[in-house]
Design an enzyme around this catalytic site. Sequence first.
Site, PDB file in Angstrom:
ATOM      1  N   HIS A  65       0.800  -1.232   0.000  1.00  0.00           N
ATOM      2  CA  HIS A  65       0.000   0.000   0.000  1.00  0.00           C
ATOM      3  C   HIS A  65       0.828   1.275   0.000  1.00  0.00           C
ATOM      4  O   HIS A  65       0.288   2.362  -0.194  1.00  0.00           O
ATOM      5  CB  HIS A  65      -0.930   0.015   1.216  1.00  0.00           C
ATOM      6  CG  HIS A  65      -0.197   0.274   2.500  1.00  0.00           C
ATOM      7  ND1 HIS A  65       0.620  -0.668   3.081  1.00  0.00           N
ATOM      8  CD2 HIS A  65      -0.121   1.383   3.266  1.00  0.00           C
ATOM      9  CE1 HIS A  65       1.158  -0.143   4.170  1.00  0.00           C
ATOM     10  NE2 HIS A  65       0.730   1.097   4.308  1.00  0.00           N
ATOM     11  N   HIS A  80       1.445   6.941  -0.252  1.00  0.00           N
ATOM     12  CA  HIS A  80       0.632   6.034   0.565  1.00  0.00           C
ATOM     13  C   HIS A  80      -0.736   5.892  -0.092  1.00  0.00           C
ATOM     14  O   HIS A  80      -1.574   6.791   0.001  1.00  0.00           O
ATOM     15  CB  HIS A  80       0.495   6.605   1.981  1.00  0.00           C
ATOM     16  CG  HIS A  80      -0.075   5.654   2.964  1.00  0.00           C
ATOM     17  ND1 HIS A  80      -1.422   5.356   3.018  1.00  0.00           N
ATOM     18  CD2 HIS A  80       0.520   4.917   3.921  1.00  0.00           C
ATOM     19  CE1 HIS A  80      -1.627   4.494   3.983  1.00  0.00           C
ATOM     20  NE2 HIS A  80      -0.454   4.207   4.545  1.00  0.00           N
TER      21      HIS A  80
END
Length: 158
Positions: A65, A80
Amino acid sequence: MFRFKKNKSCVLYSPVKGKSILLENIPDKVFADKLIGDGIGFSFDDNVIYSPCDGEIIMIANSKHAIGMKTENGVEILLHVGLETVNLDGQGIEVLINIHDKVKAHDPIMKLDRQFMDMHHVDLTTPLIITDLKGYHLVISHPQKVDISDVVIQINSK
């Protein structure tokens, strides 16, 4: 021998086609309170994430992620993808690069399974963070519609 100071100025492009968001408006205190750095966020409907700059991949989270990069000028950034996406343990995320890969701005670096994300009600608000602010002055663009060719952050040496 002589040591010349590197020019630390660089620009970051939008990693997505969508809309930019002020960091303080992201519904996650870690990002909104700038606990890991300053930057900008994004909302988007596409399924591809692009490199925001020329540089090297220095970190890929085990859960896929988050990607850490170092620009050609040595500035460290964190991309992110989504909020709480760490809990997906990599499901619905395909990373297209490897650690130590050299990338160019606008190279595809990640692909998302939008159907999976929608089915699991994942908030894909995506912060782009400069993690080491010491010695830098940021010029962050105002929230707007963005494409991957749009500069969203100018990083200048102080």
